[in-house]
Design a protein around this motif. Structure first.
Motif, short mmCIF file in Angstrom:
data_model
loop_
_atom_site.label_atom_id
_atom_site.label_comp_id
_atom_site.label_asym_id
_atom_site.label_seq_id
_atom_site.Cartn_x
_atom_site.Cartn_y
_atom_site.Cartn_z
N ALA A 1 -0.40 10.43 8.60
CA ALA A 1 -1.14 11.03 7.43
C ALA A 1 -0.34 10.61 6.13
N LYS A 2 0.85 10.70 5.79
CA LYS A 2 1.56 10.28 4.89
C LYS A 2 1.40 8.77 4.46
N ASP A 3 1.16 7.83 5.55
CA ASP A 3 1.12 6.61 5.22
C ASP A 3 -0.54 6.24 5.07
N GLY A 4 -1.46 7.31 5.05
CA GLY A 4 -2.84 6.96 4.82
C GLY A 4 -3.72 6.23 6.14
N GLU A 5 -2.96 6.62 7.33
CA GLU A 5 -3.70 5.99 8.41
C GLU A 5 -5.01 6.78 8.80
N PHE A 6 -5.06 7.78 8.26
CA PHE A 6 -6.41 8.67 8.68
C PHE A 6 -7.40 8.81 7.52
N ASP A 7 -6.98 8.24 6.43
CA ASP A 7 -7.84 8.31 5.29
C ASP A 7 -9.43 7.79 5.44
N ASP A 8 -9.66 7.25 6.52
CA ASP A 8 -10.91 6.59 6.72
C ASP A 8 -12.03 7.56 7.33
N VAL A 9 -11.15 8.72 7.85
CA VAL A 9 -12.19 9.79 8.59
C VAL A 9 -12.92 10.55 7.56
N LEU A 10 -12.61 10.71 6.16
CA LEU A 10 -13.31 11.17 5.07
C LEU A 10 -14.16 10.38 4.33
#
Length: 71
Positions: free
Chosen positions: A61-70
C-alpha cells in the motif's frame, strides 16, 4: 471470525477515516496477529492476519501497488 469473539481487542481506525463511518478498524491481538473489521458492523466478521501478511500488505500500500483499484 465474529468480531465479538475478540473480547478485549483494542480497536482503532485511521484518523483519515470519513465522518460517515466508512472505515476499517484494526486491533493487535495477544497472539501477535492483527484483526481487521468494518467499523459500521463492529459485531460482524473480522479477518485475522499474521504479522507477516499485514507487513506485506502495508508495504504494498505504501508503495502504491493497490492504487489502481480506485481508478
Amino acid at each position: 471470525m465474529p468480531a465479538d469473539l475478540l473480547d478485549g481487542a483494542q480497536w482503532r481506525k485511521s484518523s483519515r477515516s470519513g465522518a460517515l463511518g466508512n472505515c476499517v478498524e484494526v486491533a493487535p491481538l495477544a497472539t501477535g496477529e492483527v484483526a481487521v473489521r468494518n467499523s459500521r458492523f463492529p459485531g460482524g466478521p473480522a479477518l485475522v492476519y499474521t504479522r507477516a501478511e499485514m507487513a506485506a500488505f502495508l508495504a504494498g500500500a505504501k508503495d502504491g501497488e493497490f492504487d489502481d483499484v480506485l481508478s
